[in-house]
Design a protein around this motif. Structure first.
Motif, mmCIF file in Angstrom:
data_model
loop_
_atom_site.group_PDB
_atom_site.id
_atom_site.type_symbol
_atom_site.label_atom_id
_atom_site.label_comp_id
_atom_site.label_asym_id
_atom_site.label_seq_id
_atom_site.Cartn_x
_atom_site.Cartn_y
_atom_site.Cartn_z
ATOM 1 N N SER A 270 -9.844 -43.330 -1.346
ATOM 2 C CA SER A 270 -8.422 -43.022 -1.155
ATOM 3 C C SER A 270 -8.269 -41.996 -0.043
ATOM 4 C CB SER A 270 -7.809 -42.496 -2.452
ATOM 5 O OG SER A 270 -6.444 -42.181 -2.259
ATOM 6 N N PHE A 274 -1.956 -41.137 2.239
ATOM 7 C CA PHE A 274 -1.866 -42.483 2.788
ATOM 8 C C PHE A 274 -2.035 -43.521 1.693
ATOM 9 C CE2 PHE A 274 -3.753 -46.003 5.516
ATOM 10 C CZ PHE A 274 -2.532 -46.376 6.033
ATOM 11 N N LYS A 275 -3.181 -44.150 1.555
ATOM 12 C CA LYS A 275 -3.363 -45.201 0.562
ATOM 13 C C LYS A 275 -4.847 -45.449 0.330
ATOM 14 C CE LYS A 275 -1.264 -48.385 2.959
ATOM 15 N NZ LYS A 275 -0.768 -49.698 3.395
ATOM 16 N N GLU A 276 -5.150 -46.381 -0.579
ATOM 17 C CA GLU A 276 -6.530 -46.762 -0.829
ATOM 18 C C GLU A 276 -7.030 -47.720 0.259
ATOM 19 O OE1 GLU A 276 -6.602 -48.451 -4.736
ATOM 20 O OE2 GLU A 276 -7.177 -46.553 -5.665
ATOM 21 N N SER A 296 -7.657 -52.545 4.408
ATOM 22 C CA SER A 296 -6.664 -51.950 3.523
ATOM 23 C C SER A 296 -6.874 -52.418 2.087
ATOM 24 C CB SER A 296 -5.253 -52.327 3.993
ATOM 25 O OG SER A 296 -4.287 -51.927 3.054
ATOM 26 N N SER A 298 -4.513 -52.394 -0.077
ATOM 27 C CA SER A 298 -3.223 -52.915 -0.543
ATOM 28 C C SER A 298 -2.775 -54.026 0.383
ATOM 29 C CB SER A 298 -2.171 -51.798 -0.577
ATOM 30 O OG SER A 298 -2.004 -51.234 0.700
ATOM 31 N N ASN A 301 2.487 -54.082 4.454
ATOM 32 C CA ASN A 301 3.699 -53.304 4.190
ATOM 33 C C ASN A 301 4.945 -54.065 4.638
ATOM 34 O OD1 ASN A 301 2.133 -51.273 3.170
ATOM 35 N ND2 ASN A 301 2.220 -50.002 4.998
ATOM 36 N N ASN A 409 -0.754 -50.777 8.185
ATOM 37 C CA ASN A 409 -1.928 -50.295 7.439
ATOM 38 C C ASN A 409 -2.789 -49.326 8.225
ATOM 39 O OD1 ASN A 409 -1.420 -51.710 5.045
ATOM 40 N ND2 ASN A 409 -2.361 -53.576 5.841
ATOM 41 N N TYR A 411 -3.359 -45.373 10.124
ATOM 42 C CA TYR A 411 -3.058 -43.991 9.742
ATOM 43 C C TYR A 411 -3.698 -43.034 10.735
ATOM 44 C CZ TYR A 411 -4.301 -39.630 7.266
ATOM 45 O OH TYR A 411 -4.532 -38.323 6.926
#
Length: 453
Positions: A270, A274-276, A296, A298, A301, A409, A411
């Motif tokens: 993680s 931001f995100k996993e 990503s 996930s 987006n 996705n 960052y």
């Protein structure tokens, strides 16, 4: 077969002093005399290009000989569509790598070379036109005798191709390759070439069949995955993100460099604020090739994201950055841009990303820096490298790094988090139809999809 033999590369690099090329001999029927001849196969790899299969046939009875080269390269995940505007004789010298599955078109003269009509080749735009002219002229003497009317029409079209090769009028060359293995040289490299447009697309059913991918095979793979999931459910092996966060998974794969069996490590982690993400690393014991990639954890987006950072301090180069496989990167001050497919997905620092980009651009591309490159292009690359080195070493400030990811996705670390970063601008935008087409979203049905089952 021993473990050492199992790990040997299937395609070895082509070397002049290789005394043991591992040639495979197969008894084959001679189509000339009907007797048995001998076919020799050599699986090899041309450095900086691709894996190829060399085939040579010889018949001792009638003396018939034949040789052929076929691509051994894997089919890419997406097809590629290349458009180049030819406006001067210099453009005719653009180097072209055309695969067996590529369709070549020139809309202005209604000209098209269908896929698999010609073997894959390394040539230039002028060479493509010259070979087509030679192919049409080959049977003209016979046509003039048997079908004078058709011969006259073909003669007129040959003249059109000759005029096109002289570049008397601008024209557009289009290469549509579902395998994704074709290439056209960028004459302005490493800068953006306004005359060259490269886009990637998802293959449709017909294109999958053309490159040898069939739904039945995909269905079998899906059924096997479903059976494994059912087995895990029965045995209680429920894999969740909580269990994956503390575990490194291992699975077998093939080396992207030499195609030898190797192992890939995968870890779910993680990123703060931001995100996993999923980090994947491959190490090949056969050839020593190492690669890592980030995907990503996930989905895509709702909006795309464009991140712009102005470098004002050497510490900016130590910012963490996640560049997804759908993200393009540009440096406006250098008039430089790399597409979404370059470098794949990476989780590193900004300095590490720039170094990796430089290594791939200069160290792994003979068309830009090797023996195939022209003197003018080498000088251009040397000048660009000096400017890029000044940015990497922290000697040049004020330039901007732009990450544009339609999938949203990617960052770039905000060192002022959770406050806003005065040197970084983040813009979320609605994707265009072209963005969704490249991501494969236009063909997805997300509502009422069970009605068609």
């Amino acid at each position: 077969m021993s473990v050492e033999e199992h790990k040997k590369p299937v395609f070895r690099e082509l070397q002049a002093d290789d005394h043991d090329p591992e040639i495979t001999e197969i008894s084959s029927l001679c189509f000339n005399c009907g007797e048995d001849g001998m076919t020799k196969l050599l699986l090899t790899k041309i450095p900086f290009y691709k894996e190829i299969i060399l085939m040579s046939f010889e018949c001792d009875h009638c003396g018939c000989k034949n040789n052929e080269v076929q691509s051994g390269e894997k089919i890419q995940e997406k097809g590629v569509l290349i458009r180049v505007s030819v406006t001067s004789p210099i453009d005719l010298n653009r180097q072209v790598i055309k695969s067996d599955y590529a369709t070549v078109k020139i809309p202005e003269i209604d000209f098209e070379v269908p896929p698999q009509s010609k073997r894959g080749e390394i040539t230039n735009i002028e060479g493509i036109l010259s070979r087509c002219i030679a192919g049409l002229e080959q049977d003209q003497p016979v046509r003039r005798t048997l079908d004078p009317e058709s011969a006259e029409k073909i003669e007129a079209f040959i003249q059109v191709l000759i005029d096109t090769k002289k570049c008397e009028k601008p024209f557009t060359l289009i290469i549509d390759d579902p395998s994704g293995n074709s290439f056209v040289e960028n004459l302005n490299a490493p800068h953006v070439d306004p005359a060259l447009t490269i886009s990637h697309f998802e293959r449709n059913k017909e294109q999958d069949h053309l490159v040898g991918i069939y739904e039945e095979e995909l269905k079998e793979i899906k059924e096997e995955e479903e059976e494994e999931e059912e087995t895990d459910a029965v045995t209680g092996d429920d894999v969740t993100s909580d269990t994956l966060a503390d575990e490194v998974l291992h699975f077998g794969t093939n080396c992207p460099s030499c195609n030898a069996p190797c192992e890939t490590n995968m870890k779910l982690t993680s990123i703060p604020f931001f995100k996993e993400v999923i980090i994947m690393a491959t190490n090949c014991e056969a050839c020593g090739h190492r690669t890592n990639e980030v995907k990503s954890g996930s989905g895509i987006n709702e909006k795309g994201v464009k991140i712009t950072l102005r470098i004002t301090d050497p510490i900016d180069l130590s910012r963490d950055v996640l560049k997804s496989e759908t993200c393009s990167m540009s440096i406006p001050e250098l008039d430089f841009e790399v597409g979404a497919g370059t470098l794949g997905g990476k989780f590193t620092t900004l300095e590490g990303l720039l170094v990796a980009m430089k290594d791939q651009l200069t160290g792994q591309n003979p068309l830009m820096c090797g023996d195939s490159a022209t003197l003018a292009l080498k000088e251009k690359m040397q000048e660009f490298n000096e400017k890029l080195d000044n940015i990497i070493s922290g000697k040049t400030f004020g330039c901007r790094i732009v990450l544009d990811d339609p999938a949203g996705n990617s960052y770039l670390q905000n060192v002022y988090a959770p406050e806003a970063d005065p040197e970084m601008e983040i813009v979320y935008y609605q994707r265009t139809f072209e963005h969704n087409e490249e991501l494969g979203l236009n063909d997805m049905k997300l509502e009422d999809y069970e009605e068609n089952e």
